[in-house]
Write a protein that holds these residues in place. Structure first.
Motif, PDB file in Angstrom:
ATOM      1  N   LEU A  97       7.523   6.051  -2.258  1.00 34.15           N
ATOM      2  CA  LEU A  97       6.173   5.463  -2.271  1.00 34.15           C
ATOM      3  C   LEU A  97       6.052   4.419  -1.181  1.00 34.15           C
ATOM      4  N   ASN A  98       4.874   4.103  -0.804  1.00 32.71           N
ATOM      5  CA  ASN A  98       4.636   3.034   0.178  1.00 32.71           C
ATOM      6  C   ASN A  98       4.882   1.695  -0.488  1.00 32.71           C
ATOM      7  N   PHE A  99       5.549   0.778   0.298  1.00 34.69           N
ATOM      8  CA  PHE A  99       5.803  -0.538  -0.295  1.00 34.69           C
ATOM      9  C   PHE A  99       4.508  -1.348  -0.296  1.00 34.69           C
ATOM     10  N   SER A 100       4.504  -2.298  -1.197  1.00 34.61           N
ATOM     11  CA  SER A 100       3.357  -3.226  -1.353  1.00 34.61           C
ATOM     12  C   SER A 100       2.049  -2.468  -1.432  1.00 34.61           C
ATOM     13  N   THR A 101       2.039  -1.392  -2.218  1.00 35.45           N
ATOM     14  CA  THR A 101       0.833  -0.562  -2.345  1.00 35.45           C
ATOM     15  C   THR A 101       0.502  -0.400  -3.828  1.00 35.45           C
ATOM     16  N   ARG A 102      -0.803  -0.479  -4.111  1.00 36.75           N
ATOM     17  CA  ARG A 102      -1.270  -0.303  -5.482  1.00 36.75           C
ATOM     18  C   ARG A 102      -1.507   1.178  -5.739  1.00 36.75           C
ATOM     19  N   TYR A 103      -1.056   1.652  -6.901  1.00 33.61           N
ATOM     20  CA  TYR A 103      -1.231   3.039  -7.294  1.00 33.61           C
ATOM     21  C   TYR A 103      -1.929   3.087  -8.646  1.00 33.61           C
ATOM     22  N   LYS A 104      -2.737   4.157  -8.800  1.00 40.35           N
ATOM     23  CA  LYS A 104      -3.372   4.414 -10.092  1.00 40.35           C
ATOM     24  C   LYS A 104      -2.813   5.702 -10.654  1.00 40.35           C
ATOM     25  N   PHE A 105      -2.440   5.659 -11.996  1.00 44.69           N
ATOM     26  CA  PHE A 105      -1.779   6.790 -12.634  1.00 44.69           C
ATOM     27  C   PHE A 105      -2.665   7.335 -13.745  1.00 44.69           C
ATOM     28  N   TYR A 106      -2.698   8.687 -13.885  1.00 41.52           N
ATOM     29  CA  TYR A 106      -3.412   9.400 -14.948  1.00 41.52           C
ATOM     30  C   TYR A 106      -2.371  10.257 -15.654  1.00 41.52           C
ATOM     31  N   PHE A 107      -2.232  10.104 -16.997  1.00 40.22           N
ATOM     32  CA  PHE A 107      -1.119  10.737 -17.702  1.00 40.22           C
ATOM     33  C   PHE A 107      -1.626  11.317 -19.007  1.00 40.22           C
ATOM     34  N   TYR A 108      -1.294  12.601 -19.317  1.00 34.74           N
ATOM     35  CA  TYR A 108      -1.685  13.226 -20.563  1.00 34.74           C
ATOM     36  C   TYR A 108      -0.707  14.338 -20.907  1.00 34.74           C
TER      37      TYR A 108
END
Length: 1192
Positions: free
Chosen positions: A1008-1019
């Motif tokens: 992953l890219n450092f210092s990066t915000r990620y949004k996760f969708y899980f089901y």
């Protein structure tokens, strides 16, 4: 030519030459203004200003003063005549004349008698211009003689006779005022029966025993001498006929005795005047008094009429119990026949009075003083009337004109003297005498011939202030003989007037009908005649009118509230207005509830007396305006009163009342309530309502109720207090009109029938002894009715009945007076028992994973043994398909009303094992259960994972941990994870989709890219599909070396040496910027890129062409690689999101800066912003880190 000053009006238009408003017209007479300075200078004949009355009655106890005052120029001298001959006052030591006056004082208090100076006196006032004379003044001393001595015998008369008590006062001067009193000086009471006549006698139409007294005294009051004379008391005794016969038996013959016949009633006869007709003469202007007094038994009543006419309404008055008719200010038109009528129960008589109105002389035109110029003409007119017609005679200077010195300028023509071309010697005082047998009139009028140059009497430089658009009146009072002409000029140079119309009045006043602002200025009045000229300046100012720009408005308020009236005034700035409030055109009440401020009148705690018209009056010295508003004070009505019950019947009564005050809001309706004092004392019930225009109501009543009524009034504001209660009214007892309601038959046990009803209240019982007759029988059988009479209760239980059998039931009311009407039968049932049979053939149809449909066959009606209420399904989840050994948790119940044979079971859990049974329900309870029926629900989509959290973040990886769904609703097949980066502007990057096995509860994402915000969708997923997703956000960590450097900078930023270093760096930057600026001005733009290309720094790599990013920067100290360079672009704009050396990125997108002491002041905001910084022209000081990075 006759001279009379000024024309009436002369209009001048503006199109003329200089404003020269001429007064050139015929003159009818010259009037001398009453100006003190003018009168001091003008010669004037004498004028009598004050004199004693013609008939002068004096008090012989005081000195005699005979008045004669006169004015003239030069002051006149005075002389007197007595009885037609000269009265030499110098020869009588008792007579003196007031200095500068003709008033005589005769000193009779020291010596002498008033009778000596009786006679006719006349005063003459004389100067060089003529002589004026007074009226003939007749001097007579007042007289108040005593009554002559006389012996008055007691008067004895029988009851009912008429009586006249004579007064006959002595003749005095002036005539006395007569009244009757007793020895205690109390006036004797008078009435239609007993009254005093105009001649002073006391008249009794008929006497009564209470008239007996010994002190009937007539008094004569002589006002002039302030004395009262008293007649000898008269004794009157009223006795019955028998008593009278005994008293006079010794002196009368048998034929002279009074009999019982004397007591009888008699018709009227007149005591005064005598006969059927009489005559009356009165002088014009006096009070006409006509009198008729009658006797009779019973006492007669007097009426008045005028034959062939009507009595004047405003001048007619009745006195002395209508026995005297008075007409004031009588005229010749009041002559005629007046008839008085005396009437009692036995008859009527009348008397006619013929009235003739004569007249002493009275003026039609009295002669007026005449001021003429030499060679002018004039007239003196002396016109009088009277009955008979008066004779007119003229005198000149007190001498009959026939023997007076001749004057060629005058001519006598009856009641007129005509003067032609008079000269100064024509000046004289003329007397006109109009006389007939009833009196005379004497008037003095002088002719004064004057030659005077013009004089202007108006004060010089008078300032006139006038409101705009109103008339302006500029005075120019003047005098001159001959009459001067008047000219008006405006302005110092006599400028012409433009576009205005002016009016010149005959007194010299200039009128500007509609004054405007441009009317302001100086106006000059010029008066001219052949003897000279005079002029005067006046000044005119025009002011703005006072106006009320916000007027008070009509208000309707409830009693006790507060009301405010507004009155805003606009006025000329040079005028000071005063604002006054009035109530009903009078002053405001002196009450603290009324407060007045600049623009408002406030009335607090309003009461009824405050209603009315309120007026705001704005006054200045020049004008006033007003505006009014009406205040109506309203409230709920006052209670009605005077309640009365009439037409009282067994079943009805009429109630009437008097409404209370509606308090300025019309009454819309009346509410009538009743109280039953026998059954519910103190509790009032609604009876009826009637419209507000009605004050009676016909009320329907019930038997055996002790009624009281009260009334309330209602208007738009609410309801009044109740009235006082009416009188009580008890109606008679009767049999009940109605039977109990809500009759029901329901068994409480399988073998009984409970009959219930709603009993009648006391009001409905209609009489004492209220009971109930309860009857019942089976509906489907042939049994007779079974009945029982019970007391005033509401339930009866029948025992020993078969289970759930229909019954017919009746409940009838009765009292001591009889039975109520036959009641209708209602159906009930005996007691229920539990159902005996379970529903059969139960079938289940699974619709989907959460819904199933159940069917069953109905049970036989006889087996229900009660009212069918429905079917009840018991169902429960026995165990999961995944965990067969788990016990069921709870049973659920669904009830289906009525005779339904199917129903839906909602809310089932997917992938579950259910068991159910069905039971029938009646009023007693449930029947046996059907055999259990088992069914399974199919799989469904799972619920969301129970939790999702991110642990162990690194520069390029994140680890996700989760817990499985709490409700998998089937067998989980896999998990789906989707994620995407979020940049500083909250824009979403590409979406990555991962499938994770169902047995996993942890997963690590790498690269992953450092210092990066990620949004996760899980089901999660089952065979039925995807479940509900859960979302989460996380950030990879920042480079630790850079973080440590930033931390050190933050730590050392508070040190003094670091602040000094930063100041030096800032100074160096400033010098470099100045050098760059100078070079650019000399040689164009600074070739940054060329210099970079020519002198490439070995530590700075060129920009990559494929992605537009900088090469890696190697720090000499820590040699840690950077993802992006921090070099400043050629446009000298620093993009903060492109710099890793700043703490902005670490702070997750805020503008990180340092304070002056080096402390970090950034704050997390959840987003990144792009802010251009134009080189050294930035309005913000960059952070030290960014500043250094900008020059790498």
């Amino acid at each position: 030519m006759q001279l009379k000053i000024m024309p009436k009006k002369k209009r001048l238009s503006a199109g003329r030459a200089p404003l020269m408003l001429f007064l050139c017209q015929m003159i009818s007479a010259l009037e001398v203004p009453l100006d003190p300075k003018l009168l001091e200078d003008l010669v004037q004949p004498p004028t009598i200003t004050q004199q004693s009355p013609k008939d002068y009655i004096i008090d012989p106890r005081e000195n005699i003063v005979i008045q004669c005052e006169a004015k003239g120029k030069p002051p006149p001298s005075f002389s007197w005549t007595r009885n037609g001959t000269h009265f030499d006052i110098d020869k009588d030591p008792l007579v003196t004349m007031k200095p500068g006056s003709g008033t005589l004082t005769i000193n009779i208090m020291s010596e002498g008698k008033a009778e000596t100076y009786e006679g006719v006196y006349q005063c003459t006032a004389r100067n060089e211009r003529g002589a004026a004379i007074s009226n003939n003044i007749v001097i007579r001393p007042s007289r108040s003689p005593l009554w002559t001595k006389e012996k008055l015998e007691p008067i004895i008369l029988r009851n009912g006779q008429s009586l006249v008590l004579p007064c006959r006062p002595p003749i005095g001067l002036p005539p006395p005022i007569i009244f009757w009193m007793d020895n205690s000086f109390q006036r004797l009471p008078q009435s239609e029966r007993v009254s005093q006549g105009l001649n002073g006698d006391l008249y009794f139409s008929n006497v009564l025993p209470e008239d007996t007294r010994e002190d009937y005294i007539c008094y004569a009051r002589f006002n002039h001498t302030q004395t009262i004379q008293q007649k000898q008391p008269i004794s009157v005794k009223v006795i019955s006929v028998d008593e009278l016969n005994d008293t006079i038996a010794a002196n009368l013959s048998d034929t002279e005795f009074y009999g019982a016949k004397s007591h009888r009633q008699r018709p009227p006869t007149f005591l005064t005047p005598d006969g059927n007709t009489s005559r009356k003469e009165e002088l014009r202007g006096n009070v006409l008094s006509l009198e008729c007094i009658a006797e009779g038994l019973p006492t007669p009543i007097i009426y008045w009429i005028k034959e062939d006419g009507t009595l004047p309404i405003n001048r007619t008055f009745y006195r002395n119990f209508k026995k005297t008719l008075q007409i004031i200010q009588v005229t010749e038109a009041d002559s005629g026949n007046y008839q008085c009528i005396a009437k009692n129960a036995l008859g009527a008589i009348h008397h006619t009075i013929s009235v003739t109105v004569k007249a002493a002389p009275y003026w039609i035109i009295a002669p007026q003083n005449l001021v003429l110029s030499p060679e002018e003409d004039g007239t003196l007119i002396c016109r009088a009337n009277g009955n008979p017609k008066p004779r007119i005679s003229w005198l000149s200077n007190g001498v009959p004109i026939e023997i007076a010195p001749d004057d060629p300028s005058r001519k006598i023509d009856g009641d007129t003297i005509i003067f032609s071309k008079v000269q100064e010697r024509s000046s004289a005082v003329y007397q006109c005498n109009a006389s007939n047998e009833y009196g005379y009139l004497l008037a003095n009028a002088f002719v004064n011939v004057l030659a005077e140059p013009p004089r202007i009497l108006t004060s010089a430089n008078t300032l006139y202030q006038v409101i705009a658009n109103r008339a302006a009146l500029l005075d120019c009072a003047f005098f001159g003989s001959p009459l001067p002409t008047i000219e008006w000029f405006k302005g110092a140079k006599g400028s012409a007037l433009r576009e205005d119309i002016y009016v010149l009045h005959e007194n010299g006043t200039l009128e500007i009908p509609v004054a405007q602002k441009d009317s302001t200025g100086t106006y000059t009045c010029v008066a001219r005649n052949k003897l000279g000229m005079a002029k005067n300046d006046v000044h005119l100012e025009i002011k703005d009118p006072t106006r009320i720009i916000k007027q008070p408005e009509y208000a309707v308020v409830q009693r006790g509230s507060t009301v405010s009236f507004e009155c805003k005034v606009k006025h000329d700035h040079t005028l000071i207005p005063t604002v006054t409030w009035l109530k009903d055109h009078g002053e405001l009440p002196n009450d603290g509830r009324f407060t007045v401020d600049k623009d408002h009148l406030v009335v607090a705690d309003v009461n009824d007396d405050d209603g009315g018209t309120y007026t705001c009056v704005a006054n200045t010295t020049l004008d006033n305006v007003s505006a009014s508003a009406v205040l109506s004070v309203v409230d709920v009505p006052n209670p009605p009163f005077d309640l009365e019950l009439t037409d009282q019947l067994d079943r009805s009564v009429q109630l009437s009342w008097t409404p209370g005050d509606d308090n300025n809001s019309p009454i819309t309706k009346f509410i009538i309530e009743y109280e039953d004092a026998m059954h519910e004392p103190g509790l009032w019930h609604h009876q009826t309502e009637v419209p507000g225009t009605q004050t009676t109501a016909q009320l329907k009543l019930s038997p055996y109720v002790n009624y009281s009524f009260r009334v309330m009034a209602e208007n738009n504001l609410g309801r009044s207090l109740p009235s006082e209660a009416s009188e009580q009214y008890l109606t008679k007892a009767a049999e009940p009109d109605k039977n109990p309601t809500a009759v029901e038959g329901l068994g409480s046990e399988p073998d009984n029938l409970v009959i219930t009803w709603k009993p009648l209240n006391g009001f409905e019982s209609n009489g004492p002894g209220l009971q109930y007759k309860v009857s019942w029988r089976q509906k489907d059988g042939d049994d007779e009715w079974t009945s029982v009479v019970v007391a005033n209760v509401s339930k009866y239980i029948v025992s020993g009945t078969p289970t759930f059998v229909p019954y017919l039931i009746k409940v009838q009311a009765l009292n001591d007076a009889g039975f109520a009407p036959e009641p209708a039968a209602v159906m009930g049932h005996s007691g229920e028992d539990l159902p005996m049979v379970a529903p059969g053939n139960v079938r289940v149809n699974v619709v989907n994973s959460t819904l199933a449909e159940v069917h069953w066959d109905p049970v036989p009606l006889k087996s229900i043994r009660g009212h069918l209420q429905g079917y009840r399904i018991y169902y429960w989840k026995a165990q999961s398909s995944l965990t067969r050994n788990r016990r069921h948790i709870e049973k659920k119940i669904l009830t289906f009303q009525g005779s339904k044979t199917h129903g839906m079971l909602p809310g089932l859990e997917p992938f579950s094992h259910y068991t159910l049974n069905v039971r029938v329900v009646n009023g007693k309870g449930e029947g046996p259960a059907s055999p259990d029926k088992v069914f399974n629900t199919p799989e469904g989509v799972p619920s969301a994972p129970s939790s999702l959290k991110i642990v162990n973040p690194t520069l390029d990886s994140l680890t996700l941990e989760w817990e499985p769904p709490s409700h998998p609703n089937g067998i989980l097949t896999e998990y789906t994870l989707k994620y995407q980066p979020i940049n500083s502007t909250h824009e979403l990057g590409p979406l990555v989709d991962l499938k994770i096995p169902a047995n996993k509860t942890r997963w690590t994402l790498k690269n992953l890219n450092f210092s990066t915000r990620y949004k996760f969708y899980f089901y999660a997923r089952t065979a039925a599909g995807s479940g509900i997703q859960i979302t989460e956000e996380a950030i990879t960590t920042v480079d630790e070396g850079k973080l440590a450097m930033a931390s050190r900078q933050v730590d050392i930023a508070t040190q003094g040496w670091f602040i000094g270093l930063m100041c030096a760096v800032a100074l160096l930057i400033l010098i470099l910027l100045i050098v760059c600026f100078i070079r650019r001005n000399k040689g164009g733009k600074y070739p940054v890129k060329e210099k970079e290309d020519a002198h490439a720094d070995p530590e700075i790599q060129p920009m990559k062409e494929d992605d537009g990013t900088f090469g890696e920067y190697s720090d000499a100290e820590d040699h840690k690689p950077l993802k992006k360079g921090s070099r400043t672009p050629s446009d000298r704009t620093v993009k903060k999101e492109d710099s890793d050396d700043s703490l902005v990125d670490y702070g997750e997108g805020v503008n990180g800066q340092f304070n002056e002491d080096g402390s970090f002041i950034g704050q997390y905001s959840g987003k990144k912003e792009k802010e251009p910084a134009e080189g050294n022209e930035s309005s913000e000081a960059p952070s030290p880190v960014n500043a250094m990075n900008s020059f790498v």
